[in-house]
Enzyme design. Structure first.
Site, PDB file in Angstrom:
ATOM      1  N   LEU A  87       1.043  -0.945   0.171  1.00 28.43           N
ATOM      2  CA  LEU A  87       0.075   0.100  -0.092  1.00 28.43           C
ATOM      3  C   LEU A  87       0.564   0.830  -0.208  1.00 28.43           C
ATOM      4  O   LEU A  87       0.685   2.377  -1.007  1.00 28.43           O
ATOM      5  CB  LEU A  87      -1.239  -0.145   1.260  1.00 28.43           C
ATOM      6  CG  LEU A  87      -1.566   1.208   1.053  1.00 28.43           C
ATOM      7  CD1 LEU A  87      -3.166   0.913   0.004  1.00 28.43           C
ATOM      8  CD2 LEU A  87      -2.773   1.153   2.637  1.00 28.43           C
TER       9      LEU A  87
ATOM     10  N   HIS B  71       6.484  17.001   7.107  1.00 27.28           N
ATOM     11  CA  HIS B  71       5.841  16.128   7.550  1.00 27.28           C
ATOM     12  C   HIS B  71       5.035  16.239   6.080  1.00 27.28           C
ATOM     13  O   HIS B  71       3.892  15.192   5.691  1.00 27.28           O
ATOM     14  CB  HIS B  71       5.318  15.344   8.490  1.00 27.28           C
ATOM     15  CG  HIS B  71       6.084  14.735   9.346  1.00 27.28           C
ATOM     16  ND1 HIS B  71       6.527  15.326  10.470  1.00 27.28           N
ATOM     17  CD2 HIS B  71       6.421  13.756   8.986  1.00 27.28           C
ATOM     18  CE1 HIS B  71       7.595  14.636  10.799  1.00 27.28           C
ATOM     19  NE2 HIS B  71       7.235  13.445  10.122  1.00 27.28           N
TER      20      HIS B  71
END
Length: 747
Positions: free
Chosen positions: A17, A687
């Site tokens: 994934l 991030h």
């Protein structure tokens, strides 16, 4: 005897994934192709669980990024700044998670916080005055239907309304009662739609019940569920995990839930609560297999617990979702003697079936398990044991005191105002990873590898000097992971080959395993730290990971206390600190990114069960350095505001915090607590791939200076840069240093 699980790892046996989603991020995969891939992966997982013999199989525990974010999107809890942009549904979803910067607009990602006491992170939902809650998505229904089409009956899972409220941010002026009313209406609609599809059960996760629950919160919980559970056509499972629900137990068992899931692993009072009385008309889902650690279940101990539960409707399950452990041990290269002690997610399915069979009278698996636990796993390190036993109070105290050191270091370093630095790592490019892998496989020799690492360090040192950073870093190109790298140089550690666990989004970590007593075998970081310092007249920080974070980001032993294991690690890192100092490294950063992670969820246990030993363990690491050696530490992606006094007691000289995603909320608490340590609140979010402008960073600096004295402020990103690409890294840091330059001129 039936079995069930709360959730299953979604990333795939080989992180499929992750790689597919990152292709989508890079524009190499269309959204419909990503959705098709995810559908195939979900089906593969459901079939695996069914084949293993598990009765209760969850659905909707899958997510591209985070299930809390999924729930927010399902219920239309999306901030206006996102809905105002002309984004597709998938673009909105990932904008909330990662931010968006493109032709349609520029928005920051939503704050990201630790999921209770784990290294998993969730995206914080936000209720605004304009938020209108209704069922706007179909994911939970679609995934139930997918499984049913395979002939697999599942139990759809969703975060419960009480926990959703507890985890969310509320804008000023939001009517909480109105929000609750709309949530109840939306959840009822979900129940009704699932019942119409043929679902028998729905699982509502309410882990917030294991925290300290006030009378007001309990009344809110009770009011929500009295309304929500009235006249339901679907069976509702109230699922708790990460502890016991002592404050809410009587209320929970009095409500018309069809089933209640309780944690018998971390819930210290769970067994006592159940023994006091559990309604016979409800199904008890007993979480007896540890969903957060990788050791084999001791069947006899578990059976002894289960035999004390006098309840006919019993389902054996895991203590929490298996999201927090790797996929399977079958892909590991451990010897059979070692591997037999481990159970990853797939093996835990078999453990549940074994336990159910043992309760039914079969003793074959029980005898094999008993033989495993009767043996000896490793030999104790007597030298380490002696060092631990010899520790006294003075070993945890650094002299001179902080105020004296501050004066000494001001003269010794003579930094400009608002000194700039980064948190440690620079981008781990494909070339860096491939070269490290080649060296590990012995495809290149040590000389060639060292030349490559030296070249990377030299290039980034030169670039840091060029943009004007004040304190440099060597970039950590030789390191794969901030915990695994240290563990590889410590005795007592083992390392999996494919033991990946999701931390957030597509970010996975591979926690090392603490197998035995821990000791430093040789210098770990001295070689490259000293090399980097020799290349420049500017200060280069030595970069270490602190003992609490190494412990918290490892799979810990279960045969000794967390305190004793952490102290072993602290002594090993102390040796490294002193070696760095001896070799001329004047600034040493000892990261404690995960300090908060094992903080008990109940405040009454914070100090006695954790902070009273974890904070001294950090001090032990640096207690013997000279006053002229500056100790930095770093913390990220947790809520630190309520433990600021304890953090100040770490006695570091400088602390950098993640702060950008939380809108610098920590600054008010620093001011209120008269925080003495110099601080570097992160001025931009690493991030997210978006690049902050100079003006944006200047505005952030102004907010910091409004709350923190100028002489106490450092400027830095909010975390390391290893996961970022080079273009956004260089652009962001260039903007950061330019912003500082302009602010200095304006002061």
């Amino acid at each position: 005897m039936k079995t069930a699980i709360i959730g299953f790892p979604r990333i795939g046996e080989n992180r499929e994934l992750k790689f597919a989603t990152e292709k989508y991020f890079r524009g190499e995969l269309a959204i419909d192709e990503l959705e098709a891939f995810a559908k195939d992966l979900r089906q593969k997982h459901w079939q695996l669980i069914k084949k293993s013999g598990i009765d209760g199989i969850p659905s909707n525990d899958f997510s591209f990024y985070d299930t809390t974010l999924d729930t927010a999107c399902l219920l239309n809890i999306v901030p206006q700044e996102v809905t105002a942009l002309n984004l597709t549904e998938s673009e909105k979803y990932f904008a909330l998670a990662r931010g968006y910067q493109g032709e349609k607009g520029d928005i920051k990602a939503r704050p990201m916080k630790k999921w209770f006491n784990t290294n998993y992170h969730y995206i914080v939902p936000k209720f605004e005055k304009e938020t209108t809650i209704f069922v706007s998505g179909d994911k939970i229904f679609r995934e139930y239907h997918e499984a049913k089409a395979l002939g697999i009956e599942t139990r759809p899972v969703i975060i419960g309304p009480f926990t959703l409220l507890q985890l969310s941010e509320f804008d000023q002026g939001v009517d909480r009662e109105k929000v609750i009313g709309e949530l109840i209406k939306a959840y009822k609609e979900i129940f009704e739609k699932l019942a119409d599809l043929g679902a028998e059960w729905i699982q509502l996760d309410e882990p917030s019940l294991v925290k300290d629950v006030t009378k007001e919160e309990l009344a809110e919980f009770q009011g929500i569920y009295q309304d929500l559970l009235a006249d339901q056509k679907i069976k509702v499972l109230l699922q708790s995990y990460f502890g016991d629900i002592r404050d809410a137990y009587d209320t929970v068992v009095s409500l018309p839930f069809a089933g209640i899931g309780l944690d018998f692993v971390e819930g210290r009072k769970t067994l006592d609560l159940v023994k006091q009385g559990f309604p016979q008309d409800k199904v008890l889902f007993a979480g007896v297999v540890n969903g957060k650690n990788i050791w084999r279940n001791n069947y006899q101990q578990t059976l002894d617990v289960l035999k004390q539960i006098n309840h006919d409707q019993l389902v054996l399950t895991t203590s929490c979702s298996l999201l927090h452990v790797p996929f399977t041990t079958k892909n590991e290269t451990f010897s059979a003697e070692i591997n037999q002690h481990f159970a990853f997610a797939k093996e835990k399915l078999a453990e549940l079936v074994d336990l159910a069979n043992s309760l039914a009278g079969s003793d074959e698996a029980l005898k094999t398990n008993q033989a495993l636990f009767a043996g000896s796993r490793f030999t104790e390190n007597q030298v380490v044991q002696a060092k631990i036993n010899a520790l006294t109070e003075k070993d945890y105290l650094r002299k001179p005191a902080f105020e004296q050191r501050e004066t000494i270091q001001k003269a010794a370093f003579d930094y400009p105002v608002l000194p700039t630095t980064t948190i440690g790592s620079f981008p781990q490019t494909r070339e860096v990873k491939l070269t490290r892998a080649k060296f590990k496989r012995q495809e290149i020799n040590e000389e060639a590898y060292d030349q490559f690492i030296a070249q990377q360090i030299n290039e980034w040192l030169e670039w840091q000097e060029k943009i004007g950073l004040d304190v440099l870093v060597h970039g950590e190109f030789e390191r794969n992971d901030m915990v695994e790298y240290f563990g590889q140089n410590l005795s007592g550690y083992l390392f999996s080959k494919n033991g990946w666990v999701q931390s957030y989004g597509t970010r996975g970590v591979k926690p090392p395993i603490i197998w035995g007593d821990v000791a430093r075998e040789k210098p770990i970081t001295v070689k490259w730290s000293t090399y980097a310092q020799e290349q420049t007249d500017k200060i280069v920080k030595g970069m270490l990971t602190g003992p609490v974070t190494i412990l918290n980001w490892s799979f810990p032993r279960e045969d000794i206390s967390l305190k004793d294991s952490t102290l072993q690690i602290a002594l090993a890192i102390q040796e490294e600190v002193l070696d760095l100092e001896k070799n001329g490294i004047r600034v040493i950063q000892i990261d404690e990114a995960a300090l908060r992670e094992k903080l008990p969820l109940r405040k009454t246990d914070w100090y006695t069960e954790y902070l009273d030993w974890s904070i001294p363990a950090f001090r032990l690491v640096h207690s013997k350095v000279q006053a002229t050696t500056q100790i930095h530490t770093h913390m990220c992606y947790s809520e630190f505001t309520d433990i600021i006094p304890a953090i100040d007691q770490m006695d570091a000289d400088v602390i950098s915090f993640e702060a950008s995603r939380s809108n610098l909320a920590i600054l008010d608490e620093l001011k209120q607590q008269n925080f003495r340590t110099a601080v570097g609140p992160g001025v931009y979010d690493i991030h997210s791939p978006r690049v902050p402008s100079v003006a944006e960073i200047k505005q952030t600096i102004s907010k910091i200076l409004a709350k923190v004295p100028l002489e106490k402020v450092w400027i830095n990103p909010d975390c390391g840069l290893k996961t970022r690409g080079i273009p956004e890294t260089t652009a962001s840091l260039t903007n950061m240093t330019e912003a500082v330059k302009q602010v200095r001129e304006e002061l």
